[in-house]
Design a protein around this motif. Structure first.
Motif, PDB file in Angstrom:
ATOM      1  N   ARG A  80       0.834  -1.210   0.000  1.00 63.42           N
ATOM      2  CA  ARG A  80       0.000   0.000   0.000  1.00 63.42           C
ATOM      3  C   ARG A  80       0.865   1.254   0.000  1.00 63.42           C
ATOM      4  O   ARG A  80       0.625   2.197  -0.763  1.00 63.42           O
ATOM      5  CB  ARG A  80      -0.913  -0.009   1.224  1.00 63.42           C
ATOM      6  CG  ARG A  80      -1.745   1.266   1.406  1.00 63.42           C
ATOM      7  CD  ARG A  80      -2.587   1.205   2.665  1.00 63.42           C
ATOM      8  NE  ARG A  80      -1.798   1.129   3.877  1.00 63.42           N
ATOM      9  CZ  ARG A  80      -1.355   2.178   4.573  1.00 63.42           C
ATOM     10  NH1 ARG A  80      -1.615   3.407   4.152  1.00 63.42           N
ATOM     11  NH2 ARG A  80      -0.659   2.009   5.678  1.00 63.42           N
ATOM     12  N   GLN A 138       0.877   4.149  -2.857  1.00 62.14           N
ATOM     13  CA  GLN A 138       0.540   5.532  -2.489  1.00 62.14           C
ATOM     14  C   GLN A 138       1.610   6.494  -2.994  1.00 62.14           C
ATOM     15  O   GLN A 138       1.305   7.529  -3.595  1.00 62.14           O
ATOM     16  CB  GLN A 138       0.405   5.646  -0.967  1.00 62.14           C
ATOM     17  CG  GLN A 138      -0.915   5.132  -0.422  1.00 62.14           C
ATOM     18  CD  GLN A 138      -0.954   5.184   1.100  1.00 62.14           C
ATOM     19  OE1 GLN A 138       0.083   5.063   1.773  1.00 62.14           O
ATOM     20  NE2 GLN A 138      -2.140   5.354   1.664  1.00 62.14           N
ATOM     21  N   ASP A 165      -4.111  11.414  -7.450  1.00 66.57           N
ATOM     22  CA  ASP A 165      -4.568  11.388  -6.062  1.00 66.57           C
ATOM     23  C   ASP A 165      -4.732   9.932  -5.609  1.00 66.57           C
ATOM     24  O   ASP A 165      -5.608   9.221  -6.127  1.00 66.57           O
ATOM     25  CB  ASP A 165      -5.895  12.127  -5.933  1.00 66.57           C
ATOM     26  CG  ASP A 165      -6.439  12.138  -4.508  1.00 66.57           C
ATOM     27  OD1 ASP A 165      -5.762  11.602  -3.606  1.00 66.57           O
ATOM     28  OD2 ASP A 165      -7.555  12.676  -4.312  1.00 66.57           O
ATOM     29  N   THR A 188      -6.115   8.667  -3.074  1.00 72.85           N
ATOM     30  CA  THR A 188      -7.421   8.358  -2.481  1.00 72.85           C
ATOM     31  C   THR A 188      -8.466   8.043  -3.552  1.00 72.85           C
ATOM     32  O   THR A 188      -9.486   7.420  -3.260  1.00 72.85           O
ATOM     33  CB  THR A 188      -7.927   9.511  -1.592  1.00 72.85           C
ATOM     34  OG1 THR A 188      -8.171  10.656  -2.414  1.00 72.85           O
ATOM     35  CG2 THR A 188      -6.928   9.858  -0.517  1.00 72.85           C
ATOM     36  N   SER A 212      -7.493   4.674   7.117  1.00 70.77           N
ATOM     37  CA  SER A 212      -7.903   4.948   5.733  1.00 70.77           C
ATOM     38  C   SER A 212      -9.083   5.908   5.681  1.00 70.77           C
ATOM     39  O   SER A 212      -9.126   6.820   4.840  1.00 70.77           O
ATOM     40  CB  SER A 212      -8.257   3.634   5.035  1.00 70.77           C
ATOM     41  OG  SER A 212      -7.136   2.776   5.006  1.00 70.77           O
ATOM     42  N   ARG A 213     -10.045   5.722   6.549  1.00 72.91           N
ATOM     43  CA  ARG A 213     -11.196   6.633   6.566  1.00 72.91           C
ATOM     44  C   ARG A 213     -10.742   8.045   6.912  1.00 72.91           C
ATOM     45  O   ARG A 213     -11.193   9.025   6.309  1.00 72.91           O
ATOM     46  CB  ARG A 213     -12.247   6.138   7.560  1.00 72.91           C
ATOM     47  CG  ARG A 213     -12.970   4.877   7.097  1.00 72.91           C
ATOM     48  CD  ARG A 213     -14.074   4.476   8.067  1.00 72.91           C
ATOM     49  NE  ARG A 213     -14.643   3.190   7.714  1.00 72.91           N
ATOM     50  CZ  ARG A 213     -15.575   2.978   6.788  1.00 72.91           C
ATOM     51  NH1 ARG A 213     -16.042   4.017   6.096  1.00 72.91           N
ATOM     52  NH2 ARG A 213     -16.038   1.762   6.540  1.00 72.91           N
ATOM     53  N   GLY A 238      -7.931   9.288   6.266  1.00 74.05           N
ATOM     54  CA  GLY A 238      -7.151   9.809   5.150  1.00 74.05           C
ATOM     55  C   GLY A 238      -7.962  10.073   3.899  1.00 74.05           C
ATOM     56  O   GLY A 238      -7.401  10.481   2.875  1.00 74.05           O
ATOM     57  N   GLY A 239      -9.263   9.794   3.946  1.00 75.67           N
ATOM     58  CA  GLY A 239     -10.128  10.079   2.809  1.00 75.67           C
ATOM     59  C   GLY A 239     -10.220   8.971   1.779  1.00 75.67           C
ATOM     60  O   GLY A 239     -10.702   9.202   0.665  1.00 75.67           O
ATOM     61  N   TYR A 240      -9.788   7.768   2.143  1.00 74.09           N
ATOM     62  CA  TYR A 240      -9.853   6.653   1.203  1.00 74.09           C
ATOM     63  C   TYR A 240     -11.234   5.995   1.233  1.00 74.09           C
ATOM     64  O   TYR A 240     -11.929   6.028   2.247  1.00 74.09           O
ATOM     65  CB  TYR A 240      -8.785   5.601   1.542  1.00 74.09           C
ATOM     66  CG  TYR A 240      -7.397   6.055   1.197  1.00 74.09           C
ATOM     67  CD1 TYR A 240      -6.841   5.772  -0.045  1.00 74.09           C
ATOM     68  CD2 TYR A 240      -6.628   6.790   2.112  1.00 74.09           C
ATOM     69  CE1 TYR A 240      -5.564   6.203  -0.376  1.00 74.09           C
ATOM     70  CE2 TYR A 240      -5.360   7.227   1.792  1.00 74.09           C
ATOM     71  CZ  TYR A 240      -4.831   6.928   0.539  1.00 74.09           C
ATOM     72  OH  TYR A 240      -3.573   7.367   0.221  1.00 74.09           O
ATOM     73  N   ARG A 241     -11.593   5.366   0.104  1.00 74.71           N
ATOM     74  CA  ARG A 241     -12.821   4.582   0.053  1.00 74.71           C
ATOM     75  C   ARG A 241     -12.567   3.262   0.778  1.00 74.71           C
ATOM     76  O   ARG A 241     -11.622   2.538   0.451  1.00 74.71           O
ATOM     77  CB  ARG A 241     -13.229   4.305  -1.388  1.00 74.71           C
ATOM     78  CG  ARG A 241     -14.542   3.498  -1.503  1.00 74.71           C
ATOM     79  CD  ARG A 241     -14.783   3.039  -2.931  1.00 74.71           C
ATOM     80  NE  ARG A 241     -15.070   4.146  -3.800  1.00 74.71           N
ATOM     81  CZ  ARG A 241     -16.293   4.615  -4.054  1.00 74.71           C
ATOM     82  NH1 ARG A 241     -17.336   4.065  -3.476  1.00 74.71           N
ATOM     83  NH2 ARG A 241     -16.466   5.627  -4.889  1.00 74.71           N
TER      84      ARG A 241
END
Length: 558
Positions: free
Chosen positions: A145, A149, A158, A160, A177-178, A180-183
Motif C-alpha cells: 500500500r 501511495q 490522487d 485516495t 484509511s477513513r 485519510g479520505g480513502y474509500r
C-alpha cells in the motif's frame, strides 16, 4: 441452479461409509449452518464463535453487488480498467481463482519480493488498487500500500481516488484509511481469511475486474440447503470424510484438475485445507499436481488420497474410472474422490468439508498458531536489523548452502550432495518434500516445473510453494502438522531492491527476514531445512534448476 457431486472409491469410499453417519447423528451440518460454536470442542469454542458467518455469505453478501457495480462503472468512466490486488492468503487466492475462471484480468500482488512489487507498479494512469487486509496489520499488504501511495503521488494522481481498502470494521487500516479520505469497504468481521471467498475480500476485486459475482453468489446459495442437511448424501460431509476420515489417516490429499473448468482452484483449496487442519501434530497436506502423469497420481503412496476436480456436467457413470491405475485396470490400493460443481458451489462445499474434517481430526479449523509464530520471528529479525548472514556451510558456484534443524548436512559441499543429504532425512512411508521458493513467481515460474521430478526421485509427495505466499497456506501445516517433512528453501538476491516509504527496511530486507524467520521456526520444531541462496539470481537459478532436473528418477521411465 448448481449441483454438486462427490464420488469416491477405495479408502475414501470406506471413510465416507464409516464416518458420515456419525456426522449426521451429531447433526453437524445443521448445527454448522446455525453457527454452533461447540462443534469442535471447548478449546475451539471461543475462536469458532467469531468465525462462522461464512455459512450465510451467499445471502448476506448481496448488498455488496450494487456498491461494487457502481464503483466499477465510475472507474470505467475515468478510463481506469486495470485492477491490482494487494493481499495475502485468503485475501488474494479466491479473487485470483474467480477472475481466472471468468477470463478477466486481475493483477495479484501477494509478495514482498522487490522485483515482483516493482513490476506491479506500472500503468498507473489506468490502475485501481484494492488493498485487502482483514486485520489491517499485515506487513506485506501495508508495505505494498505504501509503495502504491507513493507511486500515485509521484505520478500526480490522487491516491485516495485510486486505492480501495477492504478490511474489517474497526481495524487499524479501517480507521487510518477513513481518516485519510480513502474509500473503505468493510468485510464481515466474523469470517476468517481463508473462508472469506464470498465476502468483500473475494467479491470487491473480482467484481471490479469484471467477474460476474452475482452469479457466483447464486451458485453458492443454490447448494445451501443440500450442504446444511443432516443427510448421508450431503456432499460436504462426504468430502470431509474422504479427506480426513480414512483409517489409518491418509494425510496427503493430491489435488488434480481433471477438466473442472475452474482455473487455479487447487491453489485456493490448498490454503483452506492446510492452514485449517495442519496443527496439533495432525492434519491433511494438500499436494497440487499438474495431471495424471504426475508421480503422486500414477503411483500414489499408501498415505495418499487423490481428489479429482471434474467437470460440472460429469455424471456418476463418467466417474466410474475412479480407483483405476494408469493403464485403466483396477487398483485396490488407490483412494480417490471426484468432485464436480460450479465455482460458487464448490467454494462453499470445500469450506463445509474442511470444517467437517476439523471435527473428524479433533482440531480447531479456524486458528493458525504457527502462521503467527513465523510472522513473529520475521518481525523480530526486522527489528534487530538485517545484518550479515551466517557464513554458508559451503558455496557451490552461485549457490550458498546452509542447513538448519539438526546436524544432517555432513560434508556436503555441492548443491547435488546437499540435496541428497536433505532427501536422506525423508520418512519413506509418511514423509513429504516441501520446496519453498522466495522468488518472483511470475518471471521465475519455470522453476515450479521441477516438482514432478522431485516427487519421482524421492518417491514421496512433493509440494511447491512461492514465498511468502505459502506462509499463509502450507506454512501452517509445515510447523503444526506431523513432523514428517523435509524443506528446501530457495532465496535470492533481487535484481534491484525497493524502498518501502516510511519504513527503515526495504522490500529486500523484509522478504529476507520472512525466509529466515520461517526457517528458524521450522528448525525449532526439529524440521530439517536446506537453505540454498542464489548470490547471482540468473546464474544461480540456472544452476539450481540443472541440479534439480538432473536428479535420477527412482521410478517410472527415466
Amino acid at each position: 441452479m448448481s449441483s454438486l457431486g462427490v464420488v469416491a472409491s477405495g479408502a475414501a469410499a470406506d471413510a465416507i461409509a464409516s464416518r458420515v453417519g456419525e456426522l449426521v447423528e451429531a447433526q453437524f451440518a445443521s448445527k454448522l449452518f446455525a453457527q454452533d460454536a461447540t462443534l469442535w470442542g471447548p478449546d475451539a469454542e471461543s475462536e469458532s464463535a467469531i468465525r462462522l458467518s461464512w455459512v450465510n455469505l451467499p445471502r448476506s453478501s448481496r448488498p455488496l453487488l450494487g456498491e461494487v457495480a457502481a464503483l466499477r462503472e465510475q472507474l470505467k468512466g475515468e478510463g481506469v480498467d486495470r485492477v491490482v490486488l494487494c493481499g495475502m492468503g485468503g485475501s488474494s487466492l479466491a479473487p485470483e481463482v474467480i477472475c481466472a475462471t471468468a477470463g478477466v484480468d486481475l493483477v495479484v500482488l501477494d509478495s514482498s519480493q522487490p522485483d515482483m512489487v516493482r513490476a506491479a507498479i506500472t500503468d498507473l494512469d489506468r490502475t485501481v488498487v484494492v488493498v485487502s487486509s482483514k486485520s489491517g496489520s499485515t506487513v506485506e499488504t501495508d508495505s505494498q500500500r505504501r509503495a502504491f501511495q507513493a507511486a500515485f503521488s509521484e505520478a500526480g494522481i490522487d491516491p485516495t481516488a485510486r486505492i480501495v481498502i477492504v478490511t474489517d470494521p474497526g481495524s487499524p487500516l479501517d480507521e487510518e484509511s477513513r481518516a485519510g479520505g480513502y474509500r473503505v469497504i468493510n468485510a464481515d468481521p466474523n469470517v476468517g481469511g481463508r473462508y472469506s471467498a464470498l465476502t468483500a475480500f473475494g467479491l470487491v476485486p473480482s467484481g471490479l475486474a469484471g467477474a460476474d459475482i452475482e452469479a457466483l453468489l447464486d451458485d453458492a446459495e443454490s447448494v445451501w440447503d443440500v450442504l446444511s442437511a443432516d443427510d448421508d448424501g450431503n456432499p460436504g460431509l462426504r468430502l470431509g470424510a474422504a479427506m480426513a476420515g480414512t483409517d489409518p489417516l491418509r494425510d496427503k490429499l493430491v489435488i488434480v484438475d481433471d477438466g473442472s473448468g475452474i482455473v487455479g482452484f487447487a491453489d485456493w483449496a490448498e490454503q483452506l485445507i492446510a492452514e485449517s487442519t495442519g496443527k496439533l501434530g495432525t492434519g491433511v497436506l494438500p499436494v497440487v499436481v499438474g495431471g495424471d502423469s504426475d508421480p503422486e497420481v500414477r503411483w500414489p503412496a499408501a498415505d495418499v488420497t487423490i481428489a479429482r476436480l471434474v467437470g460440472d456436467d460429469d455424471s456418476d457413470d463418467d466417474l466410474g474410472g475412479l480407483g483405476a491405475g494408469p493403464d485403466g485396470t483396477a487398483d485396490g490400493s488407490r483412494s480417490e474422490v471426484a468432485v464436480s460443481g460450479s465455482l460458487g458451489a464448490q467454494l462453499l462445499l470445500w469450506e463445509v468439508a474442511t470444517a467437517a474434517a476439523g471435527r473428524l481430526l479433533g482440531i480447531n479449523p479456524f486458528d493458525q498458531p504457527d502462521v503467527e509464530s513465523a510472522k513473529k520471528a520475521a518481525r523480530a529479525l526486522l527489528e534487530k536489523g538485517i545484518g550479515e548472514s551466517e557464513a554458508p556451510a559451503a558455496t557451490d558456484g552461485a549457490v550458498e548452502i546452509r542447513s538448519l534443524g539438526g546436524d544432517w548436512l555432513g560434508a556436503a559441499s555441492t548443491t547435488a550432495d546437499a540435496l541428497a543429504a536433505l532427501f536422506a532425512q525423508l520418512d519413506p512411508e509418511h514423509g513429504y518434500v516441501a520446496v519453498m521458493a522466495y522468488l518472483d513467481r511470475v518471471t521465475d515460474a519455470p522453476l515450479a516445473d521441477v516438482r514432478p521430478g522431485l516427487a519421482r526421485h524421492t518417491e514421496r509427495p512433493t509440494t511447491f510453494g512461492w514465498g511468502p505466499r505459502f506462509l499463509h497456506s502450507t506454512g501452517q501445516f509445515h510447523k503444526g502438522g506431523p513432523a514428517t517433512g523435509v524443506y528446501l528453501q530457495v532465496t535470492t538476491a533481487p535484481h534491484e531492491d525497493l524502498a518501502i516509504p516510511g519504513r527503515e527496511f526495504t522490500f529486500g530486507d523484509f522478504i529476507t527476514s520472512q525466509a529466515a524467520g520461517d526457517a528458524q521456526v521450522l528448525a525449532e520444531h526439529g524440521r530439517p531445512v536446506l537453505q540454498l541462496h542464489l548470490t547471482d539470481h540468473d546464474a544461480g537459478l540456472a544452476q539450481l534448476t540443472r541440479a534439480l532436473t538432473d536428479l535420477s528418477p527412482a521410478k517410472g521411465d527415466a
